[in-house]
Write an enzyme that holds these catalytic residues in place. Structure first.
Site, PDB file in Angstrom:
ATOM      1  N   SER A 263       0.813  -1.219   0.000  1.00 14.15           N
ATOM      2  CA  SER A 263       0.000   0.000   0.000  1.00 14.15           C
ATOM      3  C   SER A 263       0.846   1.270   0.000  1.00 14.15           C
ATOM      4  O   SER A 263       0.351   2.346  -0.304  1.00 14.15           O
ATOM      5  CB  SER A 263      -0.941  -0.004   1.204  1.00 14.15           C
ATOM      6  OG  SER A 263      -0.189   0.097   2.391  1.00 14.15           O
TER       7      SER A 263
ATOM      8  N   LYS B  87       0.985   4.466   7.008  1.00 18.31           N
ATOM      9  CA  LYS B  87       0.294   5.279   5.990  1.00 18.31           C
ATOM     10  C   LYS B  87       0.786   6.721   6.076  1.00 18.31           C
ATOM     11  O   LYS B  87       1.461   7.109   7.035  1.00 18.31           O
ATOM     12  CB  LYS B  87      -1.229   5.272   6.238  1.00 18.31           C
ATOM     13  CG  LYS B  87      -1.933   3.944   6.053  1.00 18.31           C
ATOM     14  CD  LYS B  87      -2.093   3.555   4.609  1.00 18.31           C
ATOM     15  CE  LYS B  87      -2.668   2.152   4.437  1.00 18.31           C
ATOM     16  NZ  LYS B  87      -1.868   1.076   4.944  1.00 18.31           N
TER      17      LYS B  87
END
Lengths: 121, 506
Positions: A39, A76
């Site tokens: 990701s 993230k």
């Protein structure tokens, strides 16, 4: 005799470069974690990379953070305004969507990622 | 001015740091030893939720087993999480805690793996009395000093929390004893004050108690029964109650001389410290009873510290401060003009003298010890006078309380450590992992029988067998440390010490 003097110089010279000095600014507040999944591939974080996480840094908008979201750890990009969101960084894969942090979610920033250790072979 | 910093439930907090999902569940850390065919369970830590289920430090093995069974089998909404101690993780975080404290605070004196004293004298000179005329320069100074102290403690607490993810409690007072009480008051406060819901965050006083204001500190002291003060055992407690002293405030107001006469010098020392005056007592006993931190820090591995701490909590005593008679004797054992044996003998005599003291304490408090440690501090002539500390310890599979065997063991450890042509500074002895005598009555009886036999053998000069016996003991203690055969019990991964066990993040 000269060689002896020289070898003394050797031993007194500076130590060999240590990667810790470069990557770990705050040893007591630094933890290593391992990334999984893809990701964050656009940020240069690949699966199985080791991330250097510094807890002594207060996270700012745009930092890449390791966060605890609803009891699971995730890496993230942190967005603070207009709302708090965790953004994945992988344009090629639309499966990864930004995660909104609302009132009900259990959320806290574990630390800010400062370095990525990536093995290339 | 001192601060006492304590990290409550360190083991639990360590587990929570990397497994935050456990925060809402009752969690216990325990180990079990198979001893003579039966399983002995020892609780090392329990979370507040586990405490609500009835777990607490000091429970007997049987009770623990029952509780664990009871809460594992039922279909409760909150299942009990059990884990084995992850000593690498605890040791790492404890090390981090101390290095952070050293970075943030002026002078750090570690007490155990999860607590330390900070000397704040250089931070700001604060006077204890509040009887100064208002508006005078001193008064202003006091106010700014207070503010500074408050800022410092808040900063310290917040930094440790951010850097390590550990919550700490801080007590500040004019003396170490007061600081310690402050810390305990802070703990009590934390357990009984719910998190302020309107802010969603902890209020800024949480976990910090500053005892500089005399009125406030008196009110805090009055809430402390004497039994909660470390260093006061059941016998002293009785003596104090006959003097009409039931709480810390009364002890601080009592005449210290009277206390000294009726109780030990240590209690007199405590009374003076509680009154906010630094005790000037330099009598040998106090010096001996006083824990020497520098030495302990170097001698104690951190996982040991955590272990010791837990064992102590078992009885509500503190090993370092008062129990383990951590005596320090300065000896100038120059090698010049003396034979090896005479130095060894004189050092050994010191060890025995310290042992006698410690043993007296042990008997007085009805305790037995599981581990003996000897510390030698030496200067290495070849390394430009650098000071080295050697320490060796033996953990015993069967706890011993009688003096003879301990003495023999000490001699053996010492002879093992002693090196010729070395300049020794100081020597220390610690009896670690103390346990209550009564708790092990049954097995001790057997042990006592054997000890008697051994002593008998010793008298007949068959010391060889004695040594053999202790070799056996030593080997058994090794088994105790080896990984247990209980599979299926999870131990958390070595997040900080093994590359292949790092925390995975998605």
């Amino acid at each position: 005799m000269n060689m002896m003097a020289l070898s003394n110089d050797f031993s007194e010279s500076e130590q060999t470069l240590n990667l810790n000095e470069l990557c770990v600014q705050h040893p007591t507040a630094t933890y290593f974690v391992r990334a999984s999944g893809d990701s964050m591939i656009d940020a240069g974080i690949h699966c199985d990379d080791v991330l250097v996480v510094d807890r002594s840094i207060t996270a700012r908008d745009g930092d890449i953070v390791v966060a605890n979201l609803d009891h699971s750890f995730t890496v993230k990009k942190l967005e603070l305004s207009p709302t708090i969101r965790l953004l994945p960084m992988n344009k090629a894969d639309s499966d990864h969507q930004p995660q909104e942090i609302d009132q009900e979610s259990v959320f806290d920033v574990f630390g800010v990622v400062t370095f990525v250790v990536h093995a290339i072979r | 001015m001192f601060a006492h910093v304590y990290c409550p439930d360190l083991l639990i907090q360590c587990e929570h740091l990397f497994r935050p999902e456990l925060k809402s569940q009752p969690l216990i850390v325990y180990e079990s030893i198979t001893h003579q065919g039966s399983e002995l369970i020892k609780l090392l830590a329990c979370s507040p939720q586990a405490r609500e289920l009835g777990f607490k430090m000091g429970l007997g093995s049987e009770q623990l087993g029952q509780l664990i069974k009871q809460h594992s089998s039922t279909q409760e909404s909150q299942t009990l999480v059990k884990c084995l101690p992850n000593r690498e993780l605890y040791a790492d975080l404890s090390k981090r805690l101390f290095s952070s404290l050293e970075m943030l605070a002026p002078s750090v004196t570690p007490v155990a793996g999860d607590e330390a004293y900070l000397d704040l004298t250089n931070l700001k000179r604060l006077t204890h009395s509040s009887q100064k005329v208002k508006g005078s320069p001193e008064d202003l100074d006091l106010e700014t000093g207070k503010q500074q102290l408050q800022d410092f403690t808040y900063e310290l607490r917040n930094s440790i929390e951010q850097w390590l993810g550990l919550e700490i409690l801080i007590g500040v007072g004019a003396t170490k004893t007061l600081a310690y009480l402050g810390c305990m008051a802070a703990e009590h406060d934390c357990n009984h004050r719910p998190i302020n819901p309107s802010y969603g965050k902890r209020d800024e006083h949480r976990g910090i108690t500053i005892l500089t204001d005399s009125e406030f500190s008196q009110s805090v002291l009055a809430k402390f029964s004497t039994s909660r003060i470390r260093g006061i055992g059941s016998k002293t407690l009785n003596k104090l109650s006959t003097l009409g002293i039931h709480n810390a405030l009364e002890l601080s107001q009592a005449s210290s001389q009277q206390i000294g006469k009726r109780c030990s010098v240590l209690v007199e020392h405590l009374a003076i410290e509680l009154a906010g005056l630094t005790s000037q007592l330099t009598s040998e006993r106090v010096v001996e009873n006083q824990f020497d931190s520098k030495q302990l820090r170097t001698s104690q591995t951190l996982s040991d510290a955590a272990k010791t701490k837990r064992a102590d909590k078992l009885m509500g005593y503190e090993i370092q401060e008062s129990l383990a008679n951590y005596a320090k004797a300065h000896l100038k054992a120059h090698t010049k003009g003396h034979g090896k044996n005479s130095i060894a003998n004189s050092l050994l005599r010191v060890v025995v003298a310290m042992l006698l003291n410690a043993h007296k304490e042990l008997i007085e408090r009805q305790l037995i010890c599981h581990e003996i440690e000897i510390i030698l501090e030496r200067t290495d002539m070849h390394a430009q006078g650098e000071i080295f500390v050697d320490n060796k310890s033996i953990s015993l599979a069967e706890p011993i309380e009688s003096l003879g065997p301990i003495k023999t063991l000490c001699r053996q450890i010492f002879e093992n450590m002693f090196r010729d042509k070395t300049h020794y500074h100081s020597i220390g002895l610690t009896l670690k992992c103390l346990d209550q005598y009564k708790a092990k009555q049954v097995s001790l009886f057997e042990e006592a029988m054997e000890t008697e036999k051994l002593l008998h053998l010793d008298k007949n000069d068959q010391s060889f067998k004695l040594i053999q016996r202790y070799c056996e003991l030593h080997d058994m203690s090794k088994q105790r440390k080896s990984p247990h055969k209980q599979s299926g019990l999870p131990k958390s991964p070595s997040y900080t010490s093994q590359w292949h066990e790092l925390l995975r993040v998605n």
